[in-house]
Design a protein around this motif. Structure first.
Motif, PDB file in Angstrom:
ATOM      1  N   TYR A 255      58.726 -47.477  17.009  1.00  0.00           N
ATOM      2  CA  TYR A 255      58.725 -46.584  18.170  1.00  0.00           C
ATOM      3  C   TYR A 255      58.164 -45.209  17.824  1.00  0.00           C
ATOM      4  O   TYR A 255      57.533 -44.566  18.667  1.00  0.00           O
ATOM      5  CB  TYR A 255      60.149 -46.408  18.706  1.00  0.00           C
ATOM      6  CG  TYR A 255      60.652 -47.524  19.598  1.00  0.00           C
ATOM      7  CD1 TYR A 255      60.255 -47.616  20.927  1.00  0.00           C
ATOM      8  CD2 TYR A 255      61.540 -48.479  19.113  1.00  0.00           C
ATOM      9  CE1 TYR A 255      60.736 -48.630  21.755  1.00  0.00           C
ATOM     10  CE2 TYR A 255      62.022 -49.493  19.923  1.00  0.00           C
ATOM     11  CZ  TYR A 255      61.611 -49.560  21.238  1.00  0.00           C
ATOM     12  OH  TYR A 255      62.083 -50.565  22.044  1.00  0.00           O
ATOM     13  N   VAL A 256      58.433 -44.728  16.634  1.00  0.00           N
ATOM     14  CA  VAL A 256      58.190 -43.314  16.329  1.00  0.00           C
ATOM     15  C   VAL A 256      57.072 -43.063  15.329  1.00  0.00           C
ATOM     16  O   VAL A 256      56.680 -41.912  15.130  1.00  0.00           O
ATOM     17  CB  VAL A 256      59.489 -42.653  15.804  1.00  0.00           C
ATOM     18  CG1 VAL A 256      60.577 -42.684  16.879  1.00  0.00           C
ATOM     19  CG2 VAL A 256      59.986 -43.329  14.535  1.00  0.00           C
ATOM     20  N   GLU A 257      56.517 -44.095  14.682  1.00  0.00           N
ATOM     21  CA  GLU A 257      55.569 -43.853  13.596  1.00  0.00           C
ATOM     22  C   GLU A 257      54.309 -43.132  14.072  1.00  0.00           C
ATOM     23  O   GLU A 257      53.760 -42.273  13.360  1.00  0.00           O
ATOM     24  CB  GLU A 257      55.220 -45.171  12.889  1.00  0.00           C
ATOM     25  CG  GLU A 257      54.678 -46.260  13.772  1.00  0.00           C
ATOM     26  CD  GLU A 257      54.585 -47.602  13.047  1.00  0.00           C
ATOM     27  OE1 GLU A 257      54.973 -47.655  11.855  1.00  0.00           O
ATOM     28  OE2 GLU A 257      54.127 -48.584  13.655  1.00  0.00           O
ATOM     29  N   GLU A 258      53.838 -43.444  15.270  1.00  0.00           N
ATOM     30  CA  GLU A 258      52.639 -42.758  15.780  1.00  0.00           C
ATOM     31  C   GLU A 258      52.930 -41.284  16.039  1.00  0.00           C
ATOM     32  O   GLU A 258      52.114 -40.409  15.703  1.00  0.00           O
ATOM     33  CB  GLU A 258      52.147 -43.429  17.060  1.00  0.00           C
ATOM     34  CG  GLU A 258      50.854 -42.841  17.602  1.00  0.00           C
ATOM     35  CD  GLU A 258      50.322 -43.591  18.807  1.00  0.00           C
ATOM     36  OE1 GLU A 258      49.505 -43.012  19.550  1.00  0.00           O
ATOM     37  OE2 GLU A 258      50.720 -44.753  19.003  1.00  0.00           O
ATOM     38  N   ALA A 259      54.103 -40.986  16.615  1.00  0.00           N
ATOM     39  CA  ALA A 259      54.470 -39.589  16.882  1.00  0.00           C
ATOM     40  C   ALA A 259      54.670 -38.818  15.581  1.00  0.00           C
ATOM     41  O   ALA A 259      54.343 -37.626  15.495  1.00  0.00           O
ATOM     42  CB  ALA A 259      55.733 -39.529  17.737  1.00  0.00           C
ATOM     43  N   ILE A 260      55.183 -39.471  14.560  1.00  0.00           N
ATOM     44  CA  ILE A 260      55.336 -38.817  13.257  1.00  0.00           C
ATOM     45  C   ILE A 260      53.966 -38.537  12.647  1.00  0.00           C
ATOM     46  O   ILE A 260      53.720 -37.447  12.096  1.00  0.00           O
ATOM     47  CB  ILE A 260      56.193 -39.689  12.318  1.00  0.00           C
ATOM     48  CG1 ILE A 260      57.640 -39.742  12.809  1.00  0.00           C
ATOM     49  CG2 ILE A 260      56.151 -39.156  10.889  1.00  0.00           C
ATOM     50  CD1 ILE A 260      58.538 -40.682  12.017  1.00  0.00           C
ATOM     51  N   SER A 261      53.042 -39.490  12.751  1.00  0.00           N
ATOM     52  CA  SER A 261      51.698 -39.304  12.194  1.00  0.00           C
ATOM     53  C   SER A 261      50.974 -38.133  12.845  1.00  0.00           C
ATOM     54  O   SER A 261      50.191 -37.438  12.186  1.00  0.00           O
ATOM     55  CB  SER A 261      50.867 -40.586  12.375  1.00  0.00           C
ATOM     56  OG  SER A 261      51.439 -41.653  11.651  1.00  0.00           O
ATOM     57  N   SER A 262      51.227 -37.907  14.136  1.00  0.00           N
ATOM     58  CA  SER A 262      50.558 -36.807  14.855  1.00  0.00           C
ATOM     59  C   SER A 262      51.355 -35.512  14.797  1.00  0.00           C
ATOM     60  O   SER A 262      50.965 -34.520  15.417  1.00  0.00           O
ATOM     61  CB  SER A 262      50.348 -37.206  16.316  1.00  0.00           C
ATOM     62  OG  SER A 262      51.601 -37.336  16.995  1.00  0.00           O
ATOM     63  N   ASN A 263      52.472 -35.524  14.063  1.00  0.00           N
ATOM     64  CA  ASN A 263      53.364 -34.350  13.921  1.00  0.00           C
ATOM     65  C   ASN A 263      54.059 -33.960  15.215  1.00  0.00           C
ATOM     66  O   ASN A 263      54.592 -32.853  15.322  1.00  0.00           O
ATOM     67  CB  ASN A 263      52.590 -33.136  13.365  1.00  0.00           C
ATOM     68  CG  ASN A 263      52.043 -33.401  11.969  1.00  0.00           C
ATOM     69  OD1 ASN A 263      52.751 -33.940  11.122  1.00  0.00           O
ATOM     70  ND2 ASN A 263      50.790 -33.029  11.741  1.00  0.00           N
ATOM     71  N   ALA A 264      54.063 -34.887  16.200  1.00  0.00           N
ATOM     72  CA  ALA A 264      54.835 -34.621  17.408  1.00  0.00           C
ATOM     73  C   ALA A 264      56.325 -34.749  17.126  1.00  0.00           C
ATOM     74  O   ALA A 264      57.148 -34.126  17.794  1.00  0.00           O
ATOM     75  CB  ALA A 264      54.422 -35.577  18.525  1.00  0.00           C
ATOM     76  N   LEU A 265      56.676 -35.582  16.132  1.00  0.00           N
ATOM     77  CA  LEU A 265      58.056 -35.726  15.685  1.00  0.00           C
ATOM     78  C   LEU A 265      58.106 -35.572  14.165  1.00  0.00           C
ATOM     79  O   LEU A 265      57.127 -35.853  13.466  1.00  0.00           O
ATOM     80  CB  LEU A 265      58.627 -37.095  16.074  1.00  0.00           C
ATOM     81  CG  LEU A 265      58.860 -37.371  17.558  1.00  0.00           C
ATOM     82  CD1 LEU A 265      59.374 -38.795  17.757  1.00  0.00           C
ATOM     83  CD2 LEU A 265      59.843 -36.373  18.171  1.00  0.00           C
ATOM     84  N   VAL A 266      59.279 -35.169  13.688  1.00  0.00           N
ATOM     85  CA  VAL A 266      59.511 -35.011  12.258  1.00  0.00           C
ATOM     86  C   VAL A 266      60.735 -35.841  11.892  1.00  0.00           C
ATOM     87  O   VAL A 266      61.753 -35.806  12.590  1.00  0.00           O
ATOM     88  CB  VAL A 266      59.760 -33.523  11.900  1.00  0.00           C
ATOM     89  CG1 VAL A 266      60.096 -33.380  10.422  1.00  0.00           C
ATOM     90  CG2 VAL A 266      58.554 -32.680  12.272  1.00  0.00           C
ATOM     91  N   GLU A 267      60.627 -36.610  10.816  1.00  0.00           N
ATOM     92  CA  GLU A 267      61.799 -37.365  10.356  1.00  0.00           C
ATOM     93  C   GLU A 267      62.788 -36.427   9.689  1.00  0.00           C
ATOM     94  O   GLU A 267      62.414 -35.544   8.916  1.00  0.00           O
ATOM     95  CB  GLU A 267      61.387 -38.455   9.374  1.00  0.00           C
ATOM     96  CG  GLU A 267      62.559 -39.328   8.938  1.00  0.00           C
ATOM     97  CD  GLU A 267      62.189 -40.387   7.920  1.00  0.00           C
ATOM     98  OE1 GLU A 267      63.114 -41.108   7.480  1.00  0.00           O
ATOM     99  OE2 GLU A 267      60.996 -40.488   7.563  1.00  0.00           O
ATOM    100  N   VAL A 268      64.087 -36.621   9.994  1.00  0.00           N
ATOM    101  CA  VAL A 268      65.154 -35.828   9.388  1.00  0.00           C
ATOM    102  C   VAL A 268      66.217 -36.773   8.834  1.00  0.00           C
ATOM    103  O   VAL A 268      66.252 -37.955   9.172  1.00  0.00           O
ATOM    104  CB  VAL A 268      65.786 -34.848  10.409  1.00  0.00           C
ATOM    105  CG1 VAL A 268      64.759 -33.821  10.876  1.00  0.00           C
ATOM    106  CG2 VAL A 268      66.358 -35.613  11.604  1.00  0.00           C
ATOM    107  N   LEU A 269      67.051 -36.234   7.967  1.00  0.00           N
ATOM    108  CA  LEU A 269      68.155 -36.990   7.369  1.00  0.00           C
ATOM    109  C   LEU A 269      67.663 -38.276   6.707  1.00  0.00           C
ATOM    110  O   LEU A 269      68.369 -39.283   6.666  1.00  0.00           O
ATOM    111  CB  LEU A 269      69.222 -37.324   8.433  1.00  0.00           C
ATOM    112  CG  LEU A 269      69.908 -36.119   9.101  1.00  0.00           C
ATOM    113  CD1 LEU A 269      70.836 -36.593  10.202  1.00  0.00           C
ATOM    114  CD2 LEU A 269      70.675 -35.284   8.080  1.00  0.00           C
ATOM    115  N   ASP A 270      66.436 -38.234   6.166  1.00  0.00           N
ATOM    116  CA  ASP A 270      65.881 -39.443   5.573  1.00  0.00           C
ATOM    117  C   ASP A 270      66.662 -39.914   4.352  1.00  0.00           C
ATOM    118  O   ASP A 270      66.610 -41.090   3.985  1.00  0.00           O
ATOM    119  CB  ASP A 270      64.407 -39.239   5.218  1.00  0.00           C
ATOM    120  CG  ASP A 270      64.209 -38.111   4.227  1.00  0.00           C
ATOM    121  OD1 ASP A 270      64.794 -37.035   4.418  1.00  0.00           O
ATOM    122  OD2 ASP A 270      63.479 -38.322   3.245  1.00  0.00           O
TER     123      ASP A 270
END
Length: 291
Positions: A239-254
């Motif tokens: 769901y989120v990998e494309e948004a992470i790649s474009s910096n629209a989302l940032v992964e936290v608590l990894d």
């Protein structure tokens, strides 16, 4: 072969709930179905069906015999399939069910490619988020996500999914610190069907009861809400990998992300899989790139 007479008809009547439905399914007459079921009852020496003008139901003996009769059908199918050349080109109809989003985005493109390679393949795909009864409804296999429940079904691992917690940079800029799981108490969480978020802390799985002002059963809607800065979201990576790649989302608590889960093909316990099903499972496994 007299011992086989009536088994297909009996199973069809039990599943359809009527002689008419069974006749339609088997492309024969109601009279033929009735004769064969009666012949089976005579051979067994037991009444399998209660027949009234308004209702048709299984007797106690019918319920006992039904599961064994289905197994006999599978055994006969396996014996027939075993006679075919295993290296024959895949052909025939394959009936599948898969979750809606994952089926649309990941399974169907691969199936479409497979069908373009093998023109004699037919596919009947039902996209449904409910776990359907494979044997009852005649599915060759189902795509299931996450940890499997104990069952009599066989399973093949196709890929893995990783659950991530993400947020938009705009949300994190003005939000409280977020370094530990305890810090989640101070944050807005975007919720799906479940409020329980899974993590691993010090090698052990732990759960967090997430709270927030938005709940929605659509993962894509939650991704959009997260991009707009409405809070944190926990979703599978696809769901989120494309948004992470474009910096629209940032992964936290990894550092607390839970163990990856399987993406599976499950199918009835048959000794021999038809060539078409076996080849499609191989194609899906390669296409989904299981490690």
């Amino acid at each position: 072969m007299d011992r086989w007479v009536g088994i297909d008809e009996f199973v069809a009547v039990a599943i359809c709930g009527s002689f008419t439905g069974a006749a339609d399914q088997l492309n024969t007459s109601v009279a033929q179905v009735s004769r064969r079921v009666k012949a089976l009852e005579a051979t067994l020496g037991y009444q399998l069906l209660n027949r009234t003008t308004r209702k048709l139901s299984l007797t106690t003996e019918g319920n006992v015999f039904l599961s064994h009769a289905k197994h006999l059908q599978h055994v006969l199918d396996d014996a027939t399939s075993a006679l075919r050349q295993r290296d024959a080109e895949p052909a025939g109809k394959i009936k599948i069910t898969a979750p809606v989003m994952y089926g649309e985005q990941y399974i169907m493109p691969l199936i479409n490619q497979f069908m373009s390679i093998y023109p004699n393949i037919q596919v009947d795909m039902e996209l449904n988020n409910n776990q359907l009864d494979l044997i009852e409804q005649g599915f060759d296999f189902a795509i299931r996500l996450g940890n499997l429940k104990d069952s009599s079904l066989r399973a093949r691992l196709l890929a893995h999914r990783q659950t991530l917690v993400c947020a938009a940079p705009s949300y994190l800029t003005n939000a409280p610190k977020l370094n530990t799981l305890e810090d989640l108490e101070q944050h807005y969480c975007l919720l799906g069907k479940s409020s329980i978020w899974r993590f691993v802390k010090q090698g052990k799985e732990t759960h967090f009861n997430a709270k927030g002002r938005l709940r929605c059963n659509s993962g894509w809607a939650l991704v959009d809400a997260a991009i707009q800065g409405l809070g944190l979201v926990q979703l599978p990576h696809y769901y989120v990998e494309e948004a992470i790649s474009s910096n629209a989302l940032v992964e936290v608590l990894d550092q607390f992300k839970p163990e990856s889960e399987g993406i599976w093909a499950v199918y009835p316990p048959r000794r021999y899989l038809p060539t078409s099903v076996r080849e499609l499972l191989e194609y899906l496994a390669k296409g989904l790139a299981v490690p």
